[in-house]
Design a protein around this motif. Structure first.
Motif, PDB file in Angstrom:
ATOM      1  N   ASP A  14      46.500   1.255 -14.056  1.00  0.00           N
ATOM      2  CA  ASP A  14      46.589   0.521 -15.312  1.00  0.00           C
ATOM      3  C   ASP A  14      47.928  -0.191 -15.389  1.00  0.00           C
ATOM      4  N   THR A  15      47.925  -1.423 -15.953  1.00  0.00           N
ATOM      5  CA  THR A  15      49.212  -2.052 -16.193  1.00  0.00           C
ATOM      6  C   THR A  15      49.539  -1.959 -17.671  1.00  0.00           C
ATOM      7  N   ALA A  16      50.839  -1.863 -17.941  1.00  0.00           N
ATOM      8  CA  ALA A  16      51.283  -1.875 -19.322  1.00  0.00           C
ATOM      9  C   ALA A  16      51.160  -3.291 -19.854  1.00  0.00           C
ATOM     10  N   PRO A  17      50.812  -3.457 -21.143  1.00  0.00           N
ATOM     11  CA  PRO A  17      50.830  -4.806 -21.701  1.00  0.00           C
ATOM     12  C   PRO A  17      52.239  -5.368 -21.601  1.00  0.00           C
ATOM     13  N   GLY A  18      52.365  -6.603 -21.188  1.00  0.00           N
ATOM     14  CA  GLY A  18      53.682  -7.211 -21.044  1.00  0.00           C
ATOM     15  C   GLY A  18      54.207  -7.128 -19.631  1.00  0.00           C
ATOM     16  N   VAL A  76      47.204 -18.825 -24.796  1.00  0.00           N
ATOM     17  CA  VAL A  76      48.270 -19.105 -23.825  1.00  0.00           C
ATOM     18  C   VAL A  76      49.358 -18.037 -23.931  1.00  0.00           C
ATOM     19  N   HIS A  77      49.761 -17.701 -25.160  1.00  0.00           N
ATOM     20  CA  HIS A  77      50.805 -16.686 -25.339  1.00  0.00           C
ATOM     21  C   HIS A  77      50.362 -15.344 -24.769  1.00  0.00           C
ATOM     22  N   LEU A  78      49.098 -14.980 -25.041  1.00  0.00           N
ATOM     23  CA  LEU A  78      48.608 -13.678 -24.568  1.00  0.00           C
ATOM     24  C   LEU A  78      48.614 -13.617 -23.048  1.00  0.00           C
ATOM     25  N   VAL A  79      48.220 -14.716 -22.398  1.00  0.00           N
ATOM     26  CA  VAL A  79      48.086 -14.688 -20.943  1.00  0.00           C
ATOM     27  C   VAL A  79      49.444 -14.809 -20.262  1.00  0.00           C
ATOM     28  N   PHE A  80      50.266 -15.784 -20.700  1.00  0.00           N
ATOM     29  CA  PHE A  80      51.487 -16.087 -19.943  1.00  0.00           C
ATOM     30  C   PHE A  80      52.705 -15.317 -20.426  1.00  0.00           C
ATOM     31  N   PHE A  81      52.727 -14.892 -21.709  1.00  0.00           N
ATOM     32  CA  PHE A  81      53.889 -14.161 -22.206  1.00  0.00           C
ATOM     33  C   PHE A  81      53.615 -12.658 -22.254  1.00  0.00           C
ATOM     34  N   LEU A  82      52.430 -12.280 -22.741  1.00  0.00           N
ATOM     35  CA  LEU A  82      52.118 -10.850 -22.852  1.00  0.00           C
ATOM     36  C   LEU A  82      51.375 -10.332 -21.626  1.00  0.00           C
ATOM     37  N   HIS A  83      50.966 -11.232 -20.724  1.00  0.00           N
ATOM     38  CA  HIS A  83      50.334 -10.856 -19.458  1.00  0.00           C
ATOM     39  C   HIS A  83      49.110  -9.974 -19.644  1.00  0.00           C
ATOM     40  N   ILE A  84      48.314 -10.322 -20.648  1.00  0.00           N
ATOM     41  CA  ILE A  84      47.014  -9.676 -20.809  1.00  0.00           C
ATOM     42  C   ILE A  84      46.051 -10.388 -19.867  1.00  0.00           C
ATOM     43  N   THR A  85      45.457  -9.656 -18.929  1.00  0.00           N
ATOM     44  CA  THR A  85      44.568 -10.288 -17.961  1.00  0.00           C
ATOM     45  C   THR A  85      43.149  -9.775 -18.148  1.00  0.00           C
ATOM     46  N   SER A  86      42.240 -10.376 -17.404  1.00  0.00           N
ATOM     47  CA  SER A  86      40.850  -9.927 -17.485  1.00  0.00           C
ATOM     48  C   SER A  86      40.537  -8.916 -16.388  1.00  0.00           C
ATOM     49  N   SER A  90      43.701  -4.015 -16.788  1.00  0.00           N
ATOM     50  CA  SER A  90      44.120  -4.371 -18.140  1.00  0.00           C
ATOM     51  C   SER A  90      43.039  -4.060 -19.167  1.00  0.00           C
ATOM     52  N   THR A  91      41.993  -3.313 -18.749  1.00  0.00           N
ATOM     53  CA  THR A  91      40.840  -3.100 -19.622  1.00  0.00           C
ATOM     54  C   THR A  91      41.230  -2.480 -20.956  1.00  0.00           C
ATOM     55  N   ASN A  92      42.086  -1.448 -20.911  1.00  0.00           N
ATOM     56  CA  ASN A  92      42.473  -0.777 -22.153  1.00  0.00           C
ATOM     57  C   ASN A  92      43.152  -1.744 -23.118  1.00  0.00           C
ATOM     58  N   ASN A  93      44.049  -2.575 -22.585  1.00  0.00           N
ATOM     59  CA  ASN A  93      44.771  -3.523 -23.427  1.00  0.00           C
ATOM     60  C   ASN A  93      43.815  -4.531 -24.055  1.00  0.00           C
ATOM     61  N   VAL A  94      42.849  -5.012 -23.253  1.00  0.00           N
ATOM     62  CA  VAL A  94      41.908  -6.006 -23.757  1.00  0.00           C
ATOM     63  C   VAL A  94      41.000  -5.399 -24.821  1.00  0.00           C
ATOM     64  N   LEU A  95      40.566  -4.153 -24.602  1.00  0.00           N
ATOM     65  CA  LEU A  95      39.694  -3.503 -25.590  1.00  0.00           C
ATOM     66  C   LEU A  95      40.423  -3.328 -26.918  1.00  0.00           C
TER      67      LEU A  95
ATOM     68  N   GLU B  33      54.412   6.898 -17.473  1.00  0.00           N
ATOM     69  CA  GLU B  33      54.937   6.868 -18.835  1.00  0.00           C
ATOM     70  C   GLU B  33      55.109   5.434 -19.340  1.00  0.00           C
ATOM     71  N   ARG B  34      55.483   4.530 -18.428  1.00  0.00           N
ATOM     72  CA  ARG B  34      55.666   3.130 -18.834  1.00  0.00           C
ATOM     73  C   ARG B  34      54.379   2.552 -19.412  1.00  0.00           C
ATOM     74  N   VAL B  35      53.235   2.904 -18.773  1.00  0.00           N
ATOM     75  CA  VAL B  35      51.953   2.393 -19.257  1.00  0.00           C
ATOM     76  C   VAL B  35      51.607   3.024 -20.596  1.00  0.00           C
ATOM     77  N   VAL B  36      51.848   4.347 -20.719  1.00  0.00           N
ATOM     78  CA  VAL B  36      51.498   5.046 -21.958  1.00  0.00           C
ATOM     79  C   VAL B  36      52.321   4.498 -23.127  1.00  0.00           C
ATOM     80  N   VAL B  37      53.636   4.363 -22.912  1.00  0.00           N
ATOM     81  CA  VAL B  37      54.523   3.892 -23.984  1.00  0.00           C
ATOM     82  C   VAL B  37      54.143   2.479 -24.414  1.00  0.00           C
ATOM     83  N   ALA B  38      53.965   1.580 -23.430  1.00  0.00           N
ATOM     84  CA  ALA B  38      53.667   0.191 -23.774  1.00  0.00           C
ATOM     85  C   ALA B  38      52.300   0.083 -24.440  1.00  0.00           C
TER      86      ALA B  38
END
Lengths: 133, 217
Positions: A14-18, A76-86, A90-95, B33-38
């Motif tokens: 999983d990637t962190a949002p951002g 644009v902000h979500l994709v290029f600044f917050l790096h929310i991808t499809s 990134s599923t958790n972030n998108v949901l 932790e980085r993923v959980v926090v963010a």
């Protein structure tokens, strides 16, 4: 930045949002993404301000055009600044985002709907109604 | 493996033993932790955006309730709004550069990017405060009409968020100065970046719905 969250084991995907998924040339790729986002967002902003005061498009269509431009810029902000991808990482972030957007839509559209119907039902106040009091 | 142990590991007997790809199921351990926090901060930001949607809804409902007072066409100075928009957009970009600098562990570039971000954010707040002061001085404060109450609430709430973001920015610079790019500091920098970018998204909705549509487009 990638070594922080990419541990190499199968469950750390999983990637962190951002966070950007930087493969290979890290810094140049990261800066390029933000530059591209800035250029796209600036273009959409300029278009919004330009259309708002011009006769270039049919006047009654301007609000719709502005809303479309605003939603595009948020994307644009979500994709290029917050790096929310499809991607799957990134599923958790998108949901979560989709749920938030649903609530926003319900709150705004619901309020407008209710208040419009309310105003519609309250508006006709004939003079005879006042005379009875 | 004994029957009891199998029951514990696979209580619903769905035969997924050892094949689950979900984190937190033994072998893989929980997410980093980085993923959980963010992710947690992302949830907070979305709840913040939901709160803003309520203010937007009240503004949309009250936009016509000027009580005989001035409306958006008379009050809004779009040149001012354009400068504010440019400041916030470029500050979002420099904030992104700051997170790239943090990823590259470059302290000087981090300071430079954060300083530019702070200056642009401060200019934004200054312009907004002067706009509010001008309105109040002309007697068009939040008490004037339902429209102006909703206007000051939604725009002021965003301005309050930006002000808090500026304070947070200063504390992040101080923490990097005092402690360097430790993992916990890097997580806070990530959350700050999310916060700042989210404020810019809200401003996109603000300048479109409140200013451009309100100024008679």
């Amino acid at each position: 930045m990638s070594e922080i969250f990419h541990h190499g084991h199968p469950h750390g995907r999983d990637t962190a949002p951002g966070d950007q998924r930087l493969d290979g040339s890290g810094i140049a790729h990261g800066v390029l993404s933000y530059l591209l986002g800035l250029a796209l967002a600036a273009g959409l902003t300029v278009a919004s301000f330009y259309f708002a005061g011009s006769d270039l498009i049919w006047r009654p269509a301007i609000p719709v055009a502005l809303v479309v431009l605003a939603i595009a810029q948020m994307g644009v902000h979500l994709v290029f600044f917050l790096h929310i991808t499809s991607g799957p990482e990134s599923t958790n972030n998108v949901l979560a985002l989709a749920f938030g957007a649903l609530i926003c839509f319900l709150v705004i559209a619901g309020s407008l709907w209710i208040m419009t119907v309310l105003n519609h039902n309250m508006m006709p106040m004939p003079a005879s109604m006042h005379m009875q009091h | 493996m004994s029957a009891a142990a199998a029951d514990f590991a696979d209580p619903n007997r769905v035969g997924q033993l050892g094949r689950s790809d979900a984190p937190g199921h033994g072998e893989g351990g929980p997410a980093p932790e980085r993923v959980v926090v963010a992710f947690g901060f992302w949830i907070f930001l979305l709840s913040d955006i939901v709160m803003f949607s309520a203010f937007f809804a009240s503004y949309a409902v009250l936009a016509g309730a000027t009580a005989g007072g001035p409306g958006g066409v008379e009050l809004f100075d779009l040149r001012n709004v354009a400068i504010e928009t440019a400041c916030l957009l470029v500050s979002s970009f420099t904030c992104g550069l700051a997170s790239v600098a943090a990823g590259a562990r470059s302290v000087p570039w981090f300071y430079v990017a954060m300083a530019v971000t702070f200056v642009l954010g401060a200019v934004f707040i200054g312009l907004e405060v002067s706009e509010f002061a001008g309105l109040v001085a002309r007697g068009d404060g939040p008490q004037r009409s339902g429209f102006l109450t909703a206007f000051f609430t939604v725009v002021g709430c965003h301005g309050l968020h930006v002000s808090c973001g500026l304070l947070w920015l200063l504390t992040m610079v101080a923490q990097v100065f005092a402690k360097g790019f430790r993992l916990d500091i890097l997580r806070r920098i990530l959350c700050f970046g999310l916060f700042w970018h989210a404020l810019d998204i809200i401003w996109v909705a603000l300048f479109t719905v409140v200013y451009l549509l309100g100024a008679g487009a």
